[in-house]
Scaffold this motif. Structure first.
Motif, PDB file in Angstrom:
ATOM      1  N   GLY A   1       2.328   5.337  10.920  1.00 13.60           N
ATOM      2  CA  GLY A   1       1.583   6.492  11.390  1.00 13.60           C
ATOM      3  C   GLY A   1       0.901   7.305  10.318  1.00 13.60           C
ATOM      4  O   GLY A   1       0.238   8.275  10.625  1.00 13.60           O
ATOM      5  N   ARG A   2       1.027   6.912   9.039  1.00 11.88           N
ATOM      6  CA  ARG A   2       0.429   7.706   7.982  1.00 11.88           C
ATOM      7  C   ARG A   2      -1.020   7.313   7.753  1.00 11.88           C
ATOM      8  O   ARG A   2      -1.468   6.258   8.142  1.00 11.88           O
ATOM      9  CB  ARG A   2       1.194   7.496   6.669  1.00 11.88           C
ATOM     10  N   GLY A   3      -1.702   8.180   7.066  1.00  5.61           N
ATOM     11  CA  GLY A   3      -3.048   7.892   6.599  1.00  5.61           C
ATOM     12  C   GLY A   3      -3.291   8.695   5.341  1.00  5.61           C
ATOM     13  O   GLY A   3      -2.516   9.593   4.990  1.00  5.61           O
ATOM     14  N   ALA A   4      -4.366   8.377   4.630  1.00  7.67           N
ATOM     15  CA  ALA A   4      -4.734   9.154   3.448  1.00  7.67           C
ATOM     16  C   ALA A   4      -5.409  10.450   3.888  1.00  7.67           C
ATOM     17  O   ALA A   4      -6.325  10.433   4.709  1.00  7.67           O
ATOM     18  CB  ALA A   4      -5.675   8.341   2.567  1.00  7.67           C
ATOM     19  N   ARG A   5      -4.935  11.559   3.359  1.00  7.15           N
ATOM     20  CA  ARG A   5      -5.585  12.835   3.644  1.00  7.15           C
ATOM     21  C   ARG A   5      -6.962  12.865   2.996  1.00  7.15           C
ATOM     22  O   ARG A   5      -7.196  12.251   1.946  1.00  7.15           O
ATOM     23  CB  ARG A   5      -4.730  13.994   3.119  1.00  7.15           C
ATOM     24  N   LEU A   6      -7.887  13.581   3.603  1.00  7.41           N
ATOM     25  CA  LEU A   6      -9.233  13.719   3.063  1.00  7.41           C
ATOM     26  C   LEU A   6      -9.301  14.953   2.173  1.00  7.41           C
ATOM     27  O   LEU A   6      -9.115  16.077   2.653  1.00  7.41           O
ATOM     28  CB  LEU A   6     -10.253  13.838   4.193  1.00  7.41           C
ATOM     29  N   ALA A   7      -9.557  14.747   0.889  1.00 11.62           N
ATOM     30  CA  ALA A   7      -9.772  15.863  -0.037  1.00 11.62           C
ATOM     31  C   ALA A   7     -11.272  16.119  -0.084  1.00 11.62           C
ATOM     32  O   ALA A   7     -12.032  15.349  -0.662  1.00 11.62           O
ATOM     33  CB  ALA A   7      -9.242  15.522  -1.426  1.00 11.62           C
ATOM     34  N   LEU A   8     -11.713  17.192   0.570  1.00  5.32           N
ATOM     35  CA  LEU A   8     -13.138  17.499   0.638  1.00  5.32           C
ATOM     36  C   LEU A   8     -13.576  18.254  -0.612  1.00  5.32           C
ATOM     37  O   LEU A   8     -12.946  19.228  -1.019  1.00  5.32           O
ATOM     38  CB  LEU A   8     -13.440  18.318   1.893  1.00  5.32           C
TER      39      LEU A   8
ATOM     40  N   ASP B   1       5.769  -1.672 -11.704  1.00  2.00           N
ATOM     41  CA  ASP B   1       6.122  -2.033 -10.326  1.00  2.00           C
ATOM     42  C   ASP B   1       6.013  -0.852  -9.370  1.00  2.00           C
ATOM     43  O   ASP B   1       5.540  -0.993  -8.231  1.00  2.00           O
ATOM     44  CB  ASP B   1       7.537  -2.612 -10.276  1.00  2.00           C
ATOM     45  N   THR B   2       6.463   0.335  -9.804  1.00  2.00           N
ATOM     46  CA  THR B   2       6.386   1.494  -8.922  1.00  2.00           C
ATOM     47  C   THR B   2       4.933   1.899  -8.689  1.00  2.00           C
ATOM     48  O   THR B   2       4.549   2.243  -7.567  1.00  2.00           O
ATOM     49  CB  THR B   2       7.180   2.673  -9.509  1.00  2.00           C
ATOM     50  N   ALA B   3       4.120   1.828  -9.731  1.00  2.00           N
ATOM     51  CA  ALA B   3       2.704   2.142  -9.574  1.00  2.00           C
ATOM     52  C   ALA B   3       2.047   1.170  -8.607  1.00  2.00           C
ATOM     53  O   ALA B   3       1.201   1.562  -7.789  1.00  2.00           O
ATOM     54  CB  ALA B   3       2.004   2.102 -10.927  1.00  2.00           C
ATOM     55  N   TYR B   4       2.440  -0.096  -8.668  1.00  2.00           N
ATOM     56  CA  TYR B   4       1.880  -1.089  -7.751  1.00  2.00           C
ATOM     57  C   TYR B   4       2.281  -0.770  -6.314  1.00  2.00           C
ATOM     58  O   TYR B   4       1.453  -0.818  -5.400  1.00  2.00           O
ATOM     59  CB  TYR B   4       2.356  -2.488  -8.140  1.00  2.00           C
ATOM     60  N   ARG B   5       3.537  -0.428  -6.098  1.00  2.00           N
ATOM     61  CA  ARG B   5       3.985  -0.126  -4.732  1.00  2.00           C
ATOM     62  C   ARG B   5       3.295   1.130  -4.204  1.00  2.00           C
ATOM     63  O   ARG B   5       2.919   1.201  -3.025  1.00  2.00           O
ATOM     64  CB  ARG B   5       5.510   0.027  -4.702  1.00  2.00           C
TER      65      ARG B   5
ATOM     66  N   ALA C   1      -0.786   3.288  -0.638  1.00  2.00           N
ATOM     67  CA  ALA C   1      -1.995   4.110  -0.531  1.00  2.00           C
ATOM     68  C   ALA C   1      -3.130   3.329   0.128  1.00  2.00           C
ATOM     69  O   ALA C   1      -3.922   3.898   0.892  1.00  2.00           O
ATOM     70  CB  ALA C   1      -2.422   4.602  -1.912  1.00  2.00           C
ATOM     71  N   LEU C   2      -3.234   2.025  -0.138  1.00  2.00           N
ATOM     72  CA  LEU C   2      -4.279   1.224   0.496  1.00  2.00           C
ATOM     73  C   LEU C   2      -4.043   1.093   2.001  1.00  2.00           C
ATOM     74  O   LEU C   2      -4.996   1.093   2.793  1.00  2.00           O
ATOM     75  CB  LEU C   2      -4.353  -0.155  -0.164  1.00  2.00           C
TER      76      LEU C   2
ATOM     77  N   SER D   1     -13.181   3.611  -2.302  1.00  2.00           N
ATOM     78  CA  SER D   1     -12.813   2.688  -3.379  1.00  2.00           C
ATOM     79  C   SER D   1     -11.454   3.081  -3.919  1.00  2.00           C
ATOM     80  O   SER D   1     -10.935   4.169  -3.630  1.00  2.00           O
ATOM     81  CB  SER D   1     -13.841   2.743  -4.516  1.00  2.00           C
ATOM     82  N   THR D   2     -10.892   2.201  -4.729  1.00  2.00           N
ATOM     83  CA  THR D   2      -9.610   2.512  -5.364  1.00  2.00           C
ATOM     84  C   THR D   2      -9.748   3.679  -6.330  1.00  2.00           C
ATOM     85  O   THR D   2      -8.788   4.391  -6.593  1.00  2.00           O
ATOM     86  CB  THR D   2      -9.054   1.291  -6.102  1.00  2.00           C
ATOM     87  N   GLY D   3     -10.954   3.906  -6.860  1.00  2.00           N
ATOM     88  CA  GLY D   3     -11.157   5.018  -7.780  1.00  2.00           C
ATOM     89  C   GLY D   3     -11.197   6.372  -7.106  1.00  2.00           C
ATOM     90  O   GLY D   3     -11.062   7.396  -7.773  1.00  2.00           O
ATOM     91  N   TRP D   4     -11.404   6.399  -5.782  1.00  2.00           N
ATOM     92  CA  TRP D   4     -11.429   7.647  -5.030  1.00  2.00           C
ATOM     93  C   TRP D   4     -10.088   7.911  -4.348  1.00  2.00           C
ATOM     94  O   TRP D   4      -9.924   8.936  -3.685  1.00  2.00           O
ATOM     95  CB  TRP D   4     -12.502   7.587  -3.936  1.00  2.00           C
ATOM     96  N   LEU D   5      -9.155   6.983  -4.471  1.00  2.00           N
ATOM     97  CA  LEU D   5      -7.884   7.041  -3.744  1.00  2.00           C
ATOM     98  C   LEU D   5      -6.779   7.441  -4.714  1.00  2.00           C
ATOM     99  O   LEU D   5      -6.505   6.726  -5.679  1.00  2.00           O
ATOM    100  CB  LEU D   5      -7.593   5.672  -3.133  1.00  2.00           C
ATOM    101  N   VAL D   6      -6.143   8.599  -4.447  1.00  2.00           N
ATOM    102  CA  VAL D   6      -5.176   9.162  -5.391  1.00  2.00           C
ATOM    103  C   VAL D   6      -3.821   9.344  -4.698  1.00  2.00           C
ATOM    104  O   VAL D   6      -3.696  10.172  -3.794  1.00  2.00           O
ATOM    105  CB  VAL D   6      -5.653  10.526  -5.928  1.00  2.00           C
ATOM    106  N   PRO D   7      -2.794   8.588  -5.100  1.00  2.00           N
ATOM    107  CA  PRO D   7      -1.471   8.788  -4.512  1.00  2.00           C
ATOM    108  C   PRO D   7      -0.756   9.977  -5.148  1.00  2.00           C
ATOM    109  O   PRO D   7      -0.961  10.295  -6.327  1.00  2.00           O
ATOM    110  CB  PRO D   7      -0.720   7.491  -4.847  1.00  2.00           C
ATOM    111  N   SER D   8       0.093  10.610  -4.370  1.00  2.00           N
ATOM    112  CA  SER D   8       1.022  11.574  -4.934  1.00  2.00           C
ATOM    113  C   SER D   8       2.061  10.815  -5.746  1.00  2.00           C
ATOM    114  O   SER D   8       2.540   9.767  -5.309  1.00  2.00           O
ATOM    115  CB  SER D   8       1.708  12.357  -3.810  1.00  2.00           C
TER     116      SER D   8
END
Length: 369
Positions: free
Chosen positions: A99-106, A140-144, A149-150, A236-243
């Motif tokens: 049920g999750r999704g990436a939040r939109l940072a405007l 490994d943690t960064a990969y997960r 995030a994807l 893109s992966t460059g616009w996607l930022v995980p906590s």
């Protein structure tokens, strides 16, 4: 290339990899700066896991950074609220990503004190590092975090694409496709970009060059009546930022927002992942020199999120028509952008061959995960 094993599910509170952890500071401090002649990016840490990403036009940037129209901006905020509601409703199931999704940072117009004379757009996000850096890091943690995030990104793109473009204003042009068309036609004032154009024209030959041109022209045309939806425009992966805590991710959104065929957004990310996988297999660029990465698992996570299915591989045939073509255009745009905004590299010869192979197969390799 030897792929790493499929990533295990992300724990609820994973350890934070060193690549994500900023240096502690009492006040605001710049922790990363990078970019090209098209765009410069500065990441600042403000304490309490608060970061800002400032995107400032470089000397080769050819257009103003514009915010979405009021109507499109309101639609984006509604999508973000729906994503937030879905995440909170997942409850205990959130650990699996259900049920999750990436939040939109405007983005917001940057103050002169932040960006100087060239202006810029600033985004408020929970992390210092994007998936573009985390995914191939070997941690490994960064990969997960990246795979999760994807999956989040896939869900959010699907939410965006559920919104029809029914706003009063005309659909803005797709800027990535626009840059590609300017390069194809020779009207873009590029030094090394022009050199790449001559090389690519030779490597592709007349048949595939015409195919690339036709696909780009068709992508810039609005879909048929009632077919346009709300698009991020350049996911893109460059616009996607995980906590760093792994609890959510954000997608920088605003500068490229447009309307059109949903295949453009989904294909944009798949094209990037296809390029990374192919570069790693051929020993090209940073992807070819880094540790093994399971790019298929990353793409499958994106697709599972977008298709709202656990088994994305069995449902690839349900992707929006034209996704493979859009992914191929993304490969061409990135190749063009690198030559024009970074400079010449001999690897571009082999990237042109990769583009030729992908075009010749009607983009099919971009969907083989």
């Amino acid at each position: 290339m030897a792929d790493r094993p499929h990533a295990a599910p992300v724990p609820q509170a994973p350890a934070v990899p060193a690549a994500v952890r900023p240096a502690g500071a009492a006040g605001s401090v710049t922790v990363r700066e990078y970019g090209t002649r098209y765009l410069r990016i500065s990441v600042r840490y403000h304490g309490d896991a608060r970061f800002s990403w400032l995107r400032v036009p470089g000397p080769a940037h050819d257009r103003p950074q514009t915010a979405p129209s009021p109507a499109a901006g309101a639609a984006l905020r509604r999508v973000d609220a729906a994503v937030a509601d879905a995440a909170s409703g997942a409850g205990a199931g959130a650990g699996s990503g259900a049920g999750r999704g990436a939040r939109l940072a405007l983005g917001e117009r940057a103050a002169a004190s932040e960006s100087g004379e060239r202006g810029g757009v600033v985004y408020r996000v929970p992390g210092a590092v994007s998936v573009a850096r985390l995914l191939p890091s070997g941690d490994d943690t960064a990969y997960r975090l990246s795979v999760r995030a994807l999956a989040d990104l896939g869900r959010t793109l699907r939410q965006l694409h559920d919104v029809p473009w029914e706003f009063a204003e005309p659909v803005p042009p797709h800027h990535g496709v626009g840059r590609l068309l300017a390069w194809i036609s020779g009207t873009a004032p590029d030094g090394d970009g022009a050199r790449l154009r001559a090389l690519a024209h030779d490597r592709l030959g007349a048949r595939l060059w015409t195919r690339l041109t036709d696909w780009a022209v068709a992508a810039q045309e609005p879909p048929g009546r009632g077919g346009a939806v709300l698009l991020h425009g350049a996911p893109s992966t460059g616009w996607l930022v995980p906590s760093p805590a792994g609890d959510h991710s954000v997608l920088l959104t605003g500068e490229e927002v447009t309307g059109g065929d949903p295949a453009l957004d989904l294909g944009w990310v798949l094209g990037e992942l296809h390029e990374l996988r192919s570069a790693a297999a051929r020993g090209l660029g940073a992807a070819g020199q880094g540790p093994p990465v399971d790019y298929p698992a990353a793409a499958q996570a994106l697709l599972a999120g977008y298709l709202r299915k656990e088994d994305a591989a069995a449902a690839v045939e349900t992707l929006p028509a034209g996704t493979a073509r859009a992914a191929t255009l993304r490969l061409a745009v990135h190749m063009r952008d690198f030559a024009s905004f970074v400079g010449w590299h001999e690897d571009l010869r082999r990237y042109a061959d990769l583009l030729a192979e992908t075009l010749d197969a009607d983009g099919a390799p971009t969907l083989r995960w």
